[in-house]
Design an enzyme around this catalytic site. Structure first.
Site, PDB file in Angstrom:
ATOM      1  N   ASP A 145       0.834  -1.213   0.000  1.00  0.00           N
ATOM      2  CA  ASP A 145       0.000   0.000   0.000  1.00  0.00           C
ATOM      3  C   ASP A 145       0.862   1.254   0.000  1.00  0.00           C
ATOM      4  OD1 ASP A 145       0.704  -0.789   2.693  1.00  0.00           O
ATOM      5  OD2 ASP A 145      -0.737   0.649   3.478  1.00  0.00           O
ATOM      6  N   ASP A 205       8.699   4.301  -1.169  1.00  0.00           N
ATOM      7  CA  ASP A 205       7.990   3.687  -0.012  1.00  0.00           C
ATOM      8  C   ASP A 205       6.803   2.880  -0.499  1.00  0.00           C
ATOM      9  OD1 ASP A 205       7.099   3.044   2.495  1.00  0.00           O
ATOM     10  OD2 ASP A 205       6.366   5.029   2.974  1.00  0.00           O
ATOM     11  N   GLU A 247      -0.023  -1.358   5.565  1.00  0.00           N
ATOM     12  CA  GLU A 247       1.063  -1.024   6.498  1.00  0.00           C
ATOM     13  C   GLU A 247       0.924   0.408   6.965  1.00  0.00           C
ATOM     14  OE1 GLU A 247       4.992   0.557   7.797  1.00  0.00           O
ATOM     15  OE2 GLU A 247       3.739   1.241   6.179  1.00  0.00           O
ATOM     16  N   GLU A 270      12.069  -1.164   3.626  1.00  0.00           N
ATOM     17  CA  GLU A 270      11.648   0.244   3.728  1.00  0.00           C
ATOM     18  C   GLU A 270      12.829   1.135   3.348  1.00  0.00           C
ATOM     19  OE1 GLU A 270       8.804   1.754   4.601  1.00  0.00           O
ATOM     20  OE2 GLU A 270       7.590   0.187   5.543  1.00  0.00           O
ATOM     21  N   HIS A 278       6.129   9.654   1.359  1.00  0.00           N
ATOM     22  CA  HIS A 278       4.879  10.341   1.703  1.00  0.00           C
ATOM     23  C   HIS A 278       4.799  11.765   1.132  1.00  0.00           C
ATOM     24  CE1 HIS A 278       4.165   7.574   5.479  1.00  0.00           C
ATOM     25  NE2 HIS A 278       4.650   6.934   4.442  1.00  0.00           N
TER      26      HIS A 278
END
Ligand SMILES: [Zn+2]
Length: 386
Positions: free
Chosen positions: A75, A105, A137, A165, A359
């Site tokens: 996700d 990510d 996650e 990650e 993000h």
């Protein structure tokens, strides 16, 4: 085509699945599962209750215990209200950077593992090699929580996990957990001139918050003797207190948002049991003496276990050898690693791209980072077959 170009191609395809946590990831999981299945991997897909989210666990090489897990979440975080230069779900390359939601990510890592998968499939692996690709996650590690339960239930016992990650390919051997809660206070409204006729939800929230701050002080005394975390203890903080109407109105509702960053899961259990007991034994009876409908409810928004540095650490030893770096750091962000550690596995976090880009709008991963990750995975393949 070389493995790097293949990784870039696969990354473009992965980014094109808009697997924002609020949406289904099924298509992406099926796509990967078909690909690994064609290479002869044993694949298992398990869905959540809604049937729209799935984990994939796939194995190449021999069956049995002691395998190595390459772990990634499928996700990505939302793109709304972010100023992207181009379509976030259509990969774009510029100056050696690959842009797109999830580029670092963490679809870059997933793409690299898929590009090397044919090498793992062709090799005579001495240990099982597992791919673990999870859902949700970014909203509390929900998929990984189900996956570790399933592994435990079915007696599947890998011994090492590499969580890809974005760490700029540095080895991360520890991070704190992250727990978020919202506590809702329901009182009884009334006129400010007669406080005892109502139940003041804000005042009860303040008492609850005060008790939390006392527990926060107590956590300092519970810091492990030897730890490199900074600060070394579990932190607790109140992020938001909202409620009330006006000076002269007894507020009937209040909400408290708070979080903990546990170094030990015991600390989280300690705080939860103490605060729940205080609410149940002291606050709620006092509230209900005035209004039987008054209540305090603590909701769990998310709970992610930390990753504790351990010695010896097989995962660290393997990845150190593969990356040629002895150093291992601690980081502030949470990952699924703690969940794997909880079922007895040795784990490190190490993957391509920088967490600084995660993000954000125009998220990217550098080609050179993907190349470094491919190098690590090729080394792993050689090691597992040697
Ligand atoms: Zn991530």
């Amino acid at each position: 085509m070389n493995r790097l170009d293949e990784t870039v191609g696969l990354l473009g395809e992965l980014i094109a699945f808009p697997t924002v946590s609020s949406e289904s990831n099924l298509e992406l999981i099926m796509w990967i599962s078909d690909m690994l299945g064609r290479l002869g991997a044993q694949t298992r897909i398990s869905t959540d209750e809604s049937g729209t989210k799935a984990n994939l666990f796939a194995t190449l090489g021999p069956e049995g215990d002691g395998g190595i897990v390459l772990s990634g979440h499928s996700d990505v975080v939302p793109v709304e209200d972010q100023d992207w230069t181009s379509d976030p779900f259509e990969m774009r390359e510029e100056d050696g950077r690959l842009y797109g939601r999830g580029a670092c990510d963490m679809k870059g890592f997933i793409a690299a593992t898929l590009a090397i998968a044919p090498d793992f499939a062709a090799a005579e692996l001495k240990r099982p090699l597992h791919f673990a690709f999870t859902y949700d996650e970014e909203v509390g590690c929900l998929g990984a929580q189900e996956l570790v339960k399933e592994l435990k239930r079915d007696g599947i016992r890998p011994s090492v996990a590499i969580i890809g990650e974005p760490t700029s390919m540095r080895i991360i051997e520890g991070h704190k957990g992250c727990c978020e809660y919202t506590t809702e206070f329901t009182g009884a409204e009334g006129h400010g001139s007669r406080p005892s006729a109502g139940v003041n939800a804000v005042e009860y929230a303040v008492r609850y918050a005060t008790r939390l701050m006392e527990l926060s002080d107590a956590l300092r005394d519970r810091a492990p003797a030897q730890t490199r975390f900074d600060p070394p203890w579990t932190t607790l903080q109140i992020g938001r207190l909202s409620g009330g109407v006006a000076h002269n109105v007894i507020p009937g509702q209040c909400q408290l948002d708070w979080e903990m960053r546990p170094v030990h899961w015991d600390d989280a259990d300690f705080v939860k049991s103490e605060i729940d007991r205080y609410a149940a034994d002291v606050l709620v009876p006092a509230m209900r003496a005035v209004s039987p409908d008054a209540d305090i409810r603590r909701l769990t928004i998310g709970e992610v276990t930390g990753l504790l540095p351990t010695a010896p650490n097989e995962a660290r030893a393997i990845v150190s050898e593969l990356t040629g770096s002895d150093a291992a750091d601690l980081v502030a962000f949470g990952t699924e690693a703690g969940l794997f550690q909880e079922i007895g596995m040795s784990c490190v976090v190490c993957g391509p791209g920088s967490i600084m880009q995660a993000h954000k709008p125009d998220e990217y991963v550098e080609r050179s980072q993907l190349a470094a990750c491919i190098g690590m995975l090729e080394g792993l393949c050689a090691r597992l077959s040697g």
